[in-house]
Design a protein around this motif. Structure first.
Motif, PDB file in Angstrom:
ATOM      1  N   LYS A  73      -0.519  -4.128   8.953  1.00  0.00           N
ATOM      2  CA  LYS A  73      -0.796  -5.377   8.589  1.00  0.00           C
ATOM      3  C   LYS A  73      -1.796  -5.371   7.516  1.00  0.00           C
ATOM      4  N   ALA A  74      -2.973  -4.455   7.729  1.00  0.00           N
ATOM      5  CA  ALA A  74      -4.059  -4.635   6.560  1.00  0.00           C
ATOM      6  C   ALA A  74      -3.431  -3.883   5.398  1.00  0.00           C
ATOM      7  N   LEU A  75      -2.559  -3.237   5.305  1.00  0.00           N
ATOM      8  CA  LEU A  75      -1.849  -2.862   3.793  1.00  0.00           C
ATOM      9  C   LEU A  75      -1.050  -3.999   3.167  1.00  0.00           C
ATOM     10  N   LYS A  76      -0.354  -4.641   3.937  1.00  0.00           N
ATOM     11  CA  LYS A  76       0.460  -5.978   3.760  1.00  0.00           C
ATOM     12  C   LYS A  76      -0.301  -6.926   3.086  1.00  0.00           C
ATOM     13  N   PHE A  77      -1.615  -7.059   3.726  1.00  0.00           N
ATOM     14  CA  PHE A  77      -2.431  -8.257   3.537  1.00  0.00           C
ATOM     15  C   PHE A  77      -2.975  -7.699   2.334  1.00  0.00           C
ATOM     16  N   LEU A  78      -3.352  -6.586   2.066  1.00  0.00           N
ATOM     17  CA  LEU A  78      -3.886  -6.191   0.602  1.00  0.00           C
ATOM     18  C   LEU A  78      -2.815  -6.036  -0.407  1.00  0.00           C
ATOM     19  N   LYS A  79      -1.666  -6.330  -0.102  1.00  0.00           N
ATOM     20  CA  LYS A  79      -0.451  -6.447  -0.935  1.00  0.00           C
ATOM     21  C   LYS A  79      -0.214  -5.176  -1.746  1.00  0.00           C
ATOM     22  N   ILE A  80      -0.453  -3.993  -1.146  1.00  0.00           N
ATOM     23  CA  ILE A  80      -0.210  -2.482  -1.244  1.00  0.00           C
ATOM     24  C   ILE A  80       1.365  -2.361  -1.171  1.00  0.00           C
ATOM     25  N   LEU A  81       2.249  -1.951  -2.109  1.00  0.00           N
ATOM     26  CA  LEU A  81       3.592  -1.948  -1.906  1.00  0.00           C
ATOM     27  C   LEU A  81       4.016  -0.692  -1.030  1.00  0.00           C
ATOM     28  N   SER A  82       3.372   0.282  -1.128  1.00  0.00           N
ATOM     29  CA  SER A  82       3.770   1.644  -0.193  1.00  0.00           C
ATOM     30  C   SER A  82       2.562   2.348  -0.118  1.00  0.00           C
ATOM     31  N   ALA A  83       2.424   3.252   0.961  1.00  0.00           N
ATOM     32  CA  ALA A  83       1.309   4.152   1.234  1.00  0.00           C
ATOM     33  C   ALA A  83       1.930   5.096   2.018  1.00  0.00           C
ATOM     34  N   GLU A  84       1.254   6.287   1.899  1.00  0.00           N
ATOM     35  CA  GLU A  84       1.442   7.466   2.771  1.00  0.00           C
ATOM     36  C   GLU A  84      -0.005   7.634   3.340  1.00  0.00           C
ATOM     37  N   LEU A  85      -0.449   7.434   4.422  1.00  0.00           N
ATOM     38  CA  LEU A  85      -1.550   7.384   5.157  1.00  0.00           C
ATOM     39  C   LEU A  85      -1.641   8.411   6.454  1.00  0.00           C
ATOM     40  N   SER A  86      -2.669   8.907   6.590  1.00  0.00           N
ATOM     41  CA  SER A  86      -2.938   9.878   7.783  1.00  0.00           C
ATOM     42  C   SER A  86      -4.262   9.324   8.153  1.00  0.00           C
ATOM     43  N   VAL A  87      -4.488   8.849   9.281  1.00  0.00           N
ATOM     44  CA  VAL A  87      -5.719   8.232  10.131  1.00  0.00           C
ATOM     45  C   VAL A  87      -5.956   9.052  11.402  1.00  0.00           C
ATOM     46  N   ALA A  88      -6.964   9.716  11.264  1.00  0.00           N
ATOM     47  CA  ALA A  88      -7.633  10.695  12.369  1.00  0.00           C
ATOM     48  C   ALA A  88      -8.854   9.972  12.998  1.00  0.00           C
ATOM     49  N   ILE A  89      -8.522   9.821  14.225  1.00  0.00           N
ATOM     50  CA  ILE A  89      -9.622   9.442  15.087  1.00  0.00           C
ATOM     51  C   ILE A  89     -10.364  10.667  15.867  1.00  0.00           C
ATOM     52  N   VAL A  90     -11.542  10.721  15.568  1.00  0.00           N
ATOM     53  CA  VAL A  90     -12.336  12.073  15.741  1.00  0.00           C
ATOM     54  C   VAL A  90     -13.542  11.876  16.439  1.00  0.00           C
ATOM     55  N   THR A  91     -14.451  12.817  16.882  1.00  0.00           N
ATOM     56  CA  THR A  91     -15.636  12.525  17.389  1.00  0.00           C
ATOM     57  C   THR A  91     -16.610  12.749  16.091  1.00  0.00           C
ATOM     58  N   ASP A  92     -18.107  12.384  16.574  1.00  0.00           N
ATOM     59  CA  ASP A  92     -18.872  12.686  15.367  1.00  0.00           C
ATOM     60  C   ASP A  92     -19.173  13.952  15.070  1.00  0.00           C
ATOM     61  N   ARG A  93     -19.247  15.070  16.158  1.00  0.00           N
ATOM     62  CA  ARG A  93     -19.165  16.450  15.933  1.00  0.00           C
ATOM     63  C   ARG A  93     -18.133  16.860  14.712  1.00  0.00           C
ATOM     64  N   LYS A  94     -17.037  16.443  14.754  1.00  0.00           N
ATOM     65  CA  LYS A  94     -15.866  16.820  14.148  1.00  0.00           C
ATOM     66  C   LYS A  94     -16.063  16.104  12.813  1.00  0.00           C
ATOM     67  N   ILE A  95     -16.483  14.929  12.486  1.00  0.00           N
ATOM     68  CA  ILE A  95     -16.695  14.175  11.185  1.00  0.00           C
ATOM     69  C   ILE A  95     -17.785  14.846  10.633  1.00  0.00           C
ATOM     70  N   HIS A  96     -18.781  15.196  11.319  1.00  0.00           N
ATOM     71  CA  HIS A  96     -20.031  16.054  10.881  1.00  0.00           C
ATOM     72  C   HIS A  96     -19.794  17.385   9.980  1.00  0.00           C
ATOM     73  N   VAL A  97     -18.510  17.941  10.648  1.00  0.00           N
ATOM     74  CA  VAL A  97     -18.275  19.381  10.120  1.00  0.00           C
ATOM     75  C   VAL A  97     -17.482  18.814   8.985  1.00  0.00           C
ATOM     76  N   LEU A  98     -16.601  17.957   8.817  1.00  0.00           N
ATOM     77  CA  LEU A  98     -15.800  17.424   7.465  1.00  0.00           C
ATOM     78  C   LEU A  98     -16.816  17.018   6.635  1.00  0.00           C
ATOM     79  N   ASN A  99     -17.786  16.212   6.911  1.00  0.00           N
ATOM     80  CA  ASN A  99     -18.698  15.602   5.983  1.00  0.00           C
ATOM     81  C   ASN A  99     -19.594  16.630   5.152  1.00  0.00           C
TER      82      ASN A  99
END
Length: 156
Positions: free
Chosen positions: A27-53
């Protein structure tokens, strides 16, 4: 298929309904008028995002969202709309849970804000300067309202 949205849940702080989360992203993509998207959304912990950051951005702290543009074509959204998004969005459920308690909102609402923020980064928005940050906050509010969420003033 114009949209491929993969949702991965690697945490237990916030109960996640994968299909509902995918529907919100769509719904967000359609609202923003994005015609196509290939997205990966990972929901993680602070510990994991700290490592990636630390590993990819040389920031030695956790954060709410980290976004990787995989398209190779970073174009400012207001000047030339991205027709195709290709990226990864990693969000911290730990941070969303903590902030939701502080702001007295639902944890999922805070998590959706982080996902929307990541999508906006992929479309070309940034928040490195005060004017750019203000513009991005306006876009976040518009998208979140379209999704049925609101943003607390503390996010400004």
């Amino acid at each position: 298929m114009p949209y491929r949205i993969d949702i991965y849940n690697f945490q237990k702080s916030i109960p996640i309904e994968i299909e509902e989360t995918r529907a919100v992203v769509l719904k967000a993509l359609k609202f923003l008028k994005i015609l196509s998207a290939e997205l990966s959304v990972a929901i993680v912990t602070d510990r994991k995002i700290h490592v990636l950051n630390r590993q990819y951005l040389a920031h030695d702290h956790p954060t709410d969202v980290v976004t990787f543009d995989l398209s190779g074509e970073r174009t400012p959204f207001g000047k030339k709309k991205q027709k195709f998004l290709d990226g990864e969005i990693i969000v911290s459920a730990t941070t969303a849970f903590r902030m939701s308690k502080e702001l007295r909102i639902q944890p999922m609402a805070e998590l959706v804000l982080y996902i929307v923020h990541g999508i906006l980064h992929l479309t070309g928005f940034d928040d490195k300067t005060l004017p750019a940050r203000k513009e991005m906050r306006i876009q976040e509010r518009d998208v979140l309202e379209a999704l049925g969420f609101s943003v607390k003033a503390e996010h400004n």
